[in-house]
Write an enzyme that holds these catalytic residues in place. Structure first.
Site, PDB file in Angstrom:
ATOM      1  N   GLU A  46     -10.045 -65.105 -59.438  1.00 14.19           N
ATOM      2  CA  GLU A  46      -9.823 -65.346 -58.359  1.00 14.19           C
ATOM      3  C   GLU A  46     -10.500 -66.884 -57.967  1.00 14.19           C
ATOM      4  O   GLU A  46     -10.075 -67.739 -57.862  1.00 14.19           O
ATOM      5  CB  GLU A  46      -9.538 -64.122 -57.372  1.00 14.19           C
ATOM      6  CG  GLU A  46      -8.322 -63.833 -57.121  1.00 14.19           C
ATOM      7  CD  GLU A  46      -9.151 -62.206 -57.692  1.00 14.19           C
ATOM      8  OE1 GLU A  46      -9.476 -60.900 -57.113  1.00 14.19           O
ATOM      9  OE2 GLU A  46     -10.400 -61.855 -58.377  1.00 14.19           O
ATOM     10  N   SER A 162     -17.519 -30.453 -94.713  1.00 13.38           N
ATOM     11  CA  SER A 162     -16.334 -30.944 -94.498  1.00 13.38           C
ATOM     12  C   SER A 162     -15.791 -31.999 -94.625  1.00 13.38           C
ATOM     13  O   SER A 162     -15.615 -32.730 -94.491  1.00 13.38           O
ATOM     14  CB  SER A 162     -16.650 -31.241 -92.815  1.00 13.38           C
ATOM     15  OG  SER A 162     -17.758 -31.971 -92.257  1.00 13.38           O
ATOM     16  N   ASP A 194     -24.626 -32.467 -90.593  1.00 18.10           N
ATOM     17  CA  ASP A 194     -23.732 -34.030 -91.542  1.00 18.10           C
ATOM     18  C   ASP A 194     -24.938 -34.709 -91.499  1.00 18.10           C
ATOM     19  O   ASP A 194     -24.583 -36.200 -92.074  1.00 18.10           O
ATOM     20  CB  ASP A 194     -22.498 -34.206 -90.745  1.00 18.10           C
ATOM     21  CG  ASP A 194     -21.639 -32.693 -90.197  1.00 18.10           C
ATOM     22  OD1 ASP A 194     -21.754 -31.976 -91.742  1.00 18.10           O
ATOM     23  OD2 ASP A 194     -20.321 -32.800 -89.713  1.00 18.10           O
ATOM     24  N   GLY A 263     -20.094 -31.485 -82.279  1.00 18.66           N
ATOM     25  CA  GLY A 263     -18.592 -31.256 -83.810  1.00 18.66           C
ATOM     26  C   GLY A 263     -17.815 -29.596 -82.258  1.00 18.66           C
ATOM     27  O   GLY A 263     -17.569 -29.982 -81.415  1.00 18.66           O
ATOM     28  N   ALA A 269     -16.778 -27.394 -75.433  1.00 19.09           N
ATOM     29  CA  ALA A 269     -17.482 -27.669 -74.416  1.00 19.09           C
ATOM     30  C   ALA A 269     -16.912 -28.365 -73.067  1.00 19.09           C
ATOM     31  O   ALA A 269     -16.796 -28.258 -72.090  1.00 19.09           O
ATOM     32  CB  ALA A 269     -19.038 -27.923 -74.009  1.00 19.09           C
TER      33      ALA A 269
END
Length: 335
Positions: A46, A162, A194, A263, A269
């Site tokens: 504004e 994975s 990983d 993961g 959680a």
């Protein structure tokens, strides 16, 4: 209002302030000024628009703004007072400001005799400001939990491998979601298993200009040569298993869009604590079997405690499916 929304897109997507656009019309309905917010410490939309007018140029004008004008003094003064001082006689806005400190601008304007109209294009602006509005309303970042799994719900094979369950198109969408986030959160288990870089990368593997801050949650030490230490941003370590504590800290640091990528223990959680606003689920047309589930215990002991979701969209990404969902009690904005 649509022009104001387009102007709001010019503002920075990250940071603690919302992206806001403003259009000022003279009494005949002609656009006489436009403005948008450029980030913390700069003029609000504004005031930015008003600054483009002569001292009395807004007398009798209408201000159209995407978010209710603020009513507090922070890095800048209250926009409600600026509009009143400028002689604006009508204010039209889309969405109310939910902030305890910043809200109340509409009431202040009405008290000064300014006509106020709210709710114009509200659904569109709610969708546009979804991340910021969630943070303002809940006092925490908007949290997306992501996982990739086989159709039978496994995140890894029996030996823990994975890479890769999903294909290139799905993985690139993940990078786009990382780029759109302020922080990307994983547990120490994921780092150890990983060794992810937690960066946002393009199709050719190049680093994108915008990167999320990497956040590692947990008590275990990680190797000094872990890939995450090569991230453009310093790693933020949260040495706790209390995800509510993590969320409070991230909010205090100014993060408003948090992407929880792994993961299974960490994702579970967040879900168990009721701290998930959106689920980004990538499903590959494969079966793995075994015990490596995408989720662990989320506090569901009986069917009556199930955590039902509302599907927002399902999209084909190559051979994979991407499912966007929200907790059932949350109304998907913009749907």
């Amino acid at each position: 209002m649509r022009t104001a929304i387009e102007l709001a897109h010019n503002g920075p997507a990250g940071g603690v302030n919302p992206r806001v656009g403003c259009v000022i019309l003279d009494p005949d309905g002609t656009v006489i000024a436009e403005g948008w917010h450029r980030g913390v410490g700069t003029a609000h939309a504004e005031v930015d628009a008003l600054s483009k007018l002569a001292e009395s140029g807004a007398r009798g004008a209408t201000a159209v703004v995407t978010l209710e004008p603020c009513n507090h003094t922070g890095h800048t003064g209250p926009c409600s007072e600026a509009l009143i001082a400028a002689g604006v006689t009508r204010v039209v806005y889309a969405v109310s400001d939910p902030g305890h400190a910043s809200g109340g601008g509409a009431a202040r304007l009405r008290a000064a005799g300014v006509e106020v109209i709210d709710g114009v294009q509200a659904d569109e602006v709610e969708d546009f400001l979804e991340d910021w509005l969630t943070a303002a309303r809940l006092g925490r970042p908007r949290i997306t939990v992501k996982w990739a799994s086989s159709l039978d719900g496994r995140a890894a094979a029996a030996d823990g491998t994975s890479r890769w369950i999903t294909g290139a198109a799905a993985r690139q969408r993940v990078h786009e979601q990382r780029k759109a986030s302020d922080a990307i959160v994983v547990g120490t288990g994921t780092v150890l298993a990983d060794d992810p870089s937690l960066t946002a990368r393009g199709d050719a593997g190049e680093l994108l200009a915008t990167q999320p801050t990497p956040v590692v949650v947990g008590m275990r030490a990680i190797p000094k040569d872990a890939a995450v230490f090569r991230h453009p941003h310093p790693v933020l370590f949260e040495g706790t298993h209390d995800v509510a504590e993590v969320v409070r800290d991230l909010h205090a640091r100014g993060f408003r869009r948090v992407y929880v990528e792994g993961g299974p223990t960490l994702a579970s959680a967040f879900i168990a604590a009721g701290l998930v606003d959106e689920y980004a689920i990538y499903l590959a047309p494969t079966l793995l079997g075994g015990s490596r589930l995408a989720l662990g215990d989320i506090g569901v002991g009986t069917i009556g405690e199930q955590r039902r979701l509302r599907i927002r969209s399902v999209e084909n990404l190559g051979v994979d499916l991407f499912v966007s969902a929200v907790p059932e009690h949350v109304t998907p904005e913009g749907d």
